[in-house]
Motif scaffolding. Structure first.
Motif, PDB file in Angstrom:
ATOM      1  N   GLY A  26       0.681  -1.081  -0.097  1.00 30.34           N
ATOM      2  CA  GLY A  26       0.130   0.066   0.085  1.00 30.34           C
ATOM      3  C   GLY A  26       0.735   1.107  -0.067  1.00 30.34           C
ATOM      4  O   GLY A  26       0.370   2.495  -0.186  1.00 30.34           O
ATOM      5  N   SER A  27       1.877   1.154   0.181  1.00 33.15           N
ATOM      6  CA  SER A  27       2.840   2.448   0.154  1.00 33.15           C
ATOM      7  C   SER A  27       3.240   2.935  -1.275  1.00 33.15           C
ATOM      8  O   SER A  27       3.215   2.048  -2.223  1.00 33.15           O
ATOM      9  CB  SER A  27       4.343   1.989   0.837  1.00 33.15           C
ATOM     10  N   GLN A  28       3.593   3.996  -1.460  1.00 35.69           N
ATOM     11  CA  GLN A  28       3.743   4.628  -2.745  1.00 35.69           C
ATOM     12  C   GLN A  28       4.999   5.430  -2.634  1.00 35.69           C
ATOM     13  O   GLN A  28       5.339   6.419  -1.583  1.00 35.69           O
ATOM     14  CB  GLN A  28       2.639   5.528  -3.189  1.00 35.69           C
ATOM     15  N   GLN A  29       5.928   5.511  -3.665  1.00 33.74           N
ATOM     16  CA  GLN A  29       6.988   6.326  -3.511  1.00 33.74           C
ATOM     17  C   GLN A  29       7.071   6.820  -4.937  1.00 33.74           C
ATOM     18  O   GLN A  29       7.081   6.179  -6.092  1.00 33.74           O
ATOM     19  CB  GLN A  29       8.283   5.480  -3.438  1.00 33.74           C
ATOM     20  N   ALA A  30       7.659   8.040  -4.994  1.00 33.84           N
ATOM     21  CA  ALA A  30       7.640   8.892  -6.323  1.00 33.84           C
ATOM     22  C   ALA A  30       9.238   9.410  -6.374  1.00 33.84           C
ATOM     23  O   ALA A  30       9.851   9.915  -5.424  1.00 33.84           O
ATOM     24  CB  ALA A  30       6.602   9.796  -6.313  1.00 33.84           C
ATOM     25  N   PHE A  31       9.892   9.199  -7.708  1.00 35.44           N
ATOM     26  CA  PHE A  31      11.275   9.605  -8.005  1.00 35.44           C
ATOM     27  C   PHE A  31      11.302  10.483  -9.373  1.00 35.44           C
ATOM     28  O   PHE A  31      10.629  10.219 -10.033  1.00 35.44           O
ATOM     29  CB  PHE A  31      12.137   8.569  -7.965  1.00 35.44           C
ATOM     30  N   GLU A  32      12.267  11.353  -9.198  1.00 34.61           N
ATOM     31  CA  GLU A  32      12.574  12.020 -10.586  1.00 34.61           C
ATOM     32  C   GLU A  32      13.751  11.453 -11.170  1.00 34.61           C
ATOM     33  O   GLU A  32      14.779  11.274 -10.543  1.00 34.61           O
ATOM     34  CB  GLU A  32      12.680  13.473 -10.273  1.00 34.61           C
ATOM     35  N   ILE A  33      13.655  10.845 -12.419  1.00 36.25           N
ATOM     36  CA  ILE A  33      14.734  10.238 -12.896  1.00 36.25           C
ATOM     37  C   ILE A  33      14.903  10.766 -14.610  1.00 36.25           C
ATOM     38  O   ILE A  33      13.942  11.154 -15.128  1.00 36.25           O
ATOM     39  CB  ILE A  33      14.601   8.657 -13.265  1.00 36.25           C
ATOM     40  N   ALA A  34      16.096  10.803 -14.987  1.00 41.39           N
ATOM     41  CA  ALA A  34      16.441  10.928 -16.354  1.00 41.39           C
ATOM     42  C   ALA A  34      16.874   9.700 -17.222  1.00 41.39           C
ATOM     43  O   ALA A  34      17.558   8.977 -16.404  1.00 41.39           O
ATOM     44  CB  ALA A  34      17.451  12.061 -16.259  1.00 41.39           C
ATOM     45  N   GLY A  35      16.562   9.813 -18.288  1.00 45.51           N
ATOM     46  CA  GLY A  35      16.815   8.654 -19.260  1.00 45.51           C
ATOM     47  C   GLY A  35      15.797   8.036 -20.099  1.00 45.51           C
ATOM     48  O   GLY A  35      14.773   8.870 -20.185  1.00 45.51           O
TER      49      GLY A  35
END
Length: 228
Positions: free
Chosen positions: A98-107
């Motif tokens: 149920g957890s959520q994680q958001a990240f900014e990535i390049a590629g």
């Protein structure tokens, strides 16, 4: 096609045949007491037939259930990508807890890494759950030159808990004799704006990534990715 209805049907059939066997045994006992030996033998013969049929149905159901476990996949994460700029995305991971994680990535691609414990087949048949520990989410460049000049964005996802099966397998191999292998596994797919993906762990292998909907699958095909 799901095997679950067939498995349930076979177990139900095995139970019904077992009840029929008990009924025949009861009828044989009544006839034996009435000194109807031929009738009692006839009922015992039918009881044997029902017993063998019940065992056959239960064996087939158990075998199919084991096959289903060996070929099944456990959900690891749902992935969503949203474009911020060319080759730059916000990637969101929705995990089974149920957890959520958001990240900014390049590629050009996203890549998910995990450590995996692979059970021996007999442990899977006994119900051993898939064991894994997510480690990293990173970007990935299609161009080798771009990858050399632009280090990928790498984000740590998890820290080992008090009971880490990876470390336990290294320290106490004799106590975990049902473990077949411990290894690293990665899954990656191209980043598309609005893309939805699903990552699973196969019982007999590593991580598997797929588009989660037809729109994402078509976007991947339009980008030149061979998606079924």
């Amino acid at each position: 096609m799901s095997l679950l209805p067939l498995i349930i049907g076979l177990y139900v059939a095995a139970a019904l045949f077992a009840l029929a066997m008990l009924a025949q045994l009861g009828a044989a006992r009544v006839r034996w007491r009435a000194r109807r030996r031929l009738g009692a033998g006839h009922r015992l013969l039918w009881a044997l037939v029902f017993l063998l049929t019940a065992l056959l149905a239960a064996t087939l159901a158990t075998a199919l259930h084991g096959y289903r476990r060996l070929t099944g996949e456990a959900l690891v994460a749902r992935v969503e990508a949203r474009a911020l700029a060319p080759q730059r995305y916000i990637v969101t991971l929705d995990l089974p807890d149920g957890s959520q994680q958001a990240f900014e990535i390049a590629g050009d691609d996203w890549q998910l890494d995990a450590r995996v414990i692979k059970w021996q087949p007999r442990a899977v048949l006994l119900g051993a759950p898939p064991l894994y520990r997510l480690e990293r989410l990173a970007g990935r460049w299609n161009s080798v030159e771009q990858a050399r000049s632009n280090p990928p964005d790498v984000h740590a996802l998890d820290e080992p808990g008090l009971l880490d099966p990876w470390r336990l397998q290294q320290r106490l191999p004799a106590s975990l004799a049902l473990i077949d292998a411990a290894f690293g596994s990665s899954a990656w797919l191209p980043l598309v704006d609005g893309g939805h993906y699903v990552v699973t762990l196969a019982a007999a292998g590593g991580l598997v990534a797929r588009p989660a909907d037809p729109v994402t699958a078509q976007a991947l095909r339009d980008a030149g990715w061979p998606t079924p």
